[in-house]
Design a protein around this motif. Structure first.
Motif, PDB file in Angstrom:
ATOM      1  N   THR A 183      10.919  -3.701  -6.637  1.00 46.12           N
ATOM      2  CA  THR A 183       9.668  -3.019  -6.296  1.00 46.12           C
ATOM      3  C   THR A 183       9.901  -1.630  -5.704  1.00 46.12           C
ATOM      4  N   HIS A 212       1.590  -7.766  -8.268  1.00 47.47           N
ATOM      5  CA  HIS A 212       1.932  -9.103  -7.757  1.00 47.47           C
ATOM      6  C   HIS A 212       1.281 -10.177  -8.617  1.00 47.47           C
ATOM      7  N   LYS A 213       1.895 -11.347  -8.635  1.00 48.14           N
ATOM      8  CA  LYS A 213       1.393 -12.425  -9.507  1.00 48.14           C
ATOM      9  C   LYS A 213      -0.035 -12.856  -9.161  1.00 48.14           C
ATOM     10  N   GLU A 244       7.259 -12.944  -9.524  1.00 48.48           N
ATOM     11  CA  GLU A 244       6.640 -12.440  -8.300  1.00 48.48           C
ATOM     12  C   GLU A 244       5.962 -11.085  -8.528  1.00 48.48           C
ATOM     13  N   TYR A 245       6.672 -10.159  -9.198  1.00 52.64           N
ATOM     14  CA  TYR A 245       6.123  -8.828  -9.490  1.00 52.64           C
ATOM     15  C   TYR A 245       6.493  -8.425 -10.915  1.00 52.64           C
TER      16      TYR A 245
END
Length: 507
Positions: free
Chosen positions: A4, A127-128, A88-89
């Motif tokens: 990220t 983000h998920k 997650e991302y």
């Protein structure tokens, strides 16, 4: 490495990031969970051997999914839990309306931005939890809502023709690119709107107002629906159903134990209530049995179903009924009595659809009948079944009948009236007035405490009434127990209520 922190396309390429479709993403993460013996759908009870394995197979096959079942069968919850199977991302082109993949851009905006800035193209991380879209299908949903339309204001501001892709206003599906998108109650979507989904499901592209727009969306579709014959508002058009690769049938809990666990998990009782009100396993089972009786009742519309929300609401209401009684009587603690089940009637009447015969009887009476049937069914799990005794004749029945002392007490002209708001101590003393009642409970439940004994004693009276060995009538905030014949003939006989005793009677 924390991806990220990457802020440009060039940095993303150097990191070795590899793009993958959302269905591959779901598949890979599901495989990891299966290998690690993790449940991908925690909190979903009763589906361990049916719906969950079917869903896992569909996800491994990279299928779009249709959950087909009656209301209150956790269809939407299954879809929402798929979020936990996403990475997650993921990286997206900064400012993109449709979550463009920096390595595989599909929108005009993203393509032009990369052409202009190259490796300096800014990227953002999604983000998920932001990769889930949901739409409740209603008859007023339009193609523009789902797919998109031409935005004349945007065309005027940018001084572009309507034929330019940049004047399009994207609907909720394009905005859910690289996400899970759920359409609830799919049959309620008008047929012409369902048709607009054909291309997206099969070819992965979309058309807006006839424009030749190739936009290969990457969406995991999950649909939910009641069976087609549930409403007359519509159905799933056959070609659309054909394009949804996996249709998974959901169901209600198959056992009381599973139903109990669901209610325990979902019920939202206040902390104060849980501290001062005890709910016995017997009460919990009676509440669950009400739902099972409703699902099998000829008066309830089986096409509509009986949601798990019925037992959850009933459980909350029965606790509140006991709490209200305790507040009125200034009691610091209490337990839920059988008589408190009267408080679950509003939880039943609003959650069952009746057939014509049920409407004639009335929702209130049907709800009362369901409670009586639940008591009758569960009674045989705790005490000898009176129906079995009825089949025996003469001396054989008399010798084996554990209820004869109780029924004789009522046959002698005695009545028992308990008010719904009676204090616990008064109710217990009232129950001891019935000959043979305490002895019967002690015979089968030797280790029970005083309050547990009293609850079981009350249960016996309701159970005998449910089996038509004595009569029961709920009127003016009280429950009247009488002998069956006296009740039918309306004889004026002796009655006991809390005003009829004093402490000396029980010393």
């Amino acid at each position: 490495m924390d991806n990220t922190k990457i802020k440009t396309l060039g940095e993303l390429k150097k990191s070795g990031y590899v793009s993958k479709s959302i269905k591959d993403e779901l598949r890979e993460n599901l495989i990891k969970k299966i290998k690690q013996k993790e449940n991908p759908f925690p909190g979903i009870l009763g589906y361990e051997d049916s719906v969950i394995p079917d869903t896992e197979r569909a996800l491994l096959s990279r299928h779009n999914i249709l959950f087909l079942g009656l209301r209150g069968q956790a269809k939407t919850r299954m879809a929402r839990q798929m979020i936990d199977l996403l990475d997650e991302y993921i990286p997206v082109i900064a400012g993109s309306e449709i979550n463009d993949d920096p390595l595989k851009p599909i929108s005009r905006y993203a393509v032009d931005l990369i052409a202009d800035k190259g490796d300096e193209t800014p990227i953002a991380w999604l983000h998920k939890t932001q990769r889930y879209g949901e739409k409740l299908a209603t008859p007023d949903v339009s193609v523009a809502d789902l797919i998109g339309d031409i935005d004349p204001i945007k065309a005027a501001n940018l001084k572009l023709s309507f034929a330019d892709e940049r004047v399009l206003h994207y609907g909720i599906i394009p905005r859910s690119n690289r996400s899970i998108f759920v359409i609830n109650e799919l049959p309620d979507l008008q047929a012409r709107i369902q048709v607009s989904l054909f291309n997206i499901l099969e070819e992965g592209d979309l058309q807006i107002r006839g424009f030749k727009l190739r936009l290969p969306l990457d969406v995991m579709f999950v649909f939910t629906a009641n069976p087609e014959d549930y409403t007359n508002r519509g159905s799933i058009v056959t070609p659309l159903k054909d394009r949804i690769e996996s249709q998974i049938l959901t169901h209600y809990p198959k056992s009381i134990e599973t139903s109990l666990a669901i209610t325990e998990q979902e019920a939202n009782a206040h902390e104060d209530q849980l501290q001062k009100i005890k709910v016995s396993d017997l009460i919990k089972r009676l509440i669950e049995q009400v739902a099972f009786e409703a699902r099998g009742s000829e008066l309830v519309d089986k096409k509509s179903g009986v949601s798990a929300r019925l037992t959850i609401a009933a459980y909350e209401n029965v606790i509140s009924a006991a709490e209200r009684r305790a507040i009125i009587n200034n009691e610091k603690e209490t337990q839920v009595w059988i008589s408190d089940l009267v408080g679950i009637i509003p939880s039943i009447t609003g959650k069952i659809e009746l057939v014509y015969e049920g409407e004639q009887e009335g929702p209130y009476q049907v709800a009362l009948n369901l409670v009586e049937k639940a008591i009758r069914t569960q009674f045989g799990q705790y005490f000898p079944n009176p129906d079995t005794l009825k089949k025996k004749k003469g001396k054989e029945q008399g010798d084996e009948n554990p209820y004869k002392s109780i029924t004789r007490w009522f046959d002698a002209g005695n009545h028992l009236n308990t008010f719904l708001e009676t204090k616990d101590t008064d109710k217990i003393q009232l129950l001891y007035k019935v000959d043979g009642l305490h002895a019967l409970v002690k015979k089968y439940f030797k280790a029970a405490s005083e309050k547990e004994n009293a609850l079981l004693m009350e249960f016996v009276l309701h159970g005998l009434a449910a089996h038509s060995l004595i009569s029961k009538k709920i009127v003016d905030g009280k429950i009247e127990f009488k002998d069956l014949m006296g009740s039918m003939l309306n004889l004026g006989t002796q009655s006991f209520s809390e005003e009829d005793f004093n402490e000396g009677d029980f010393n």
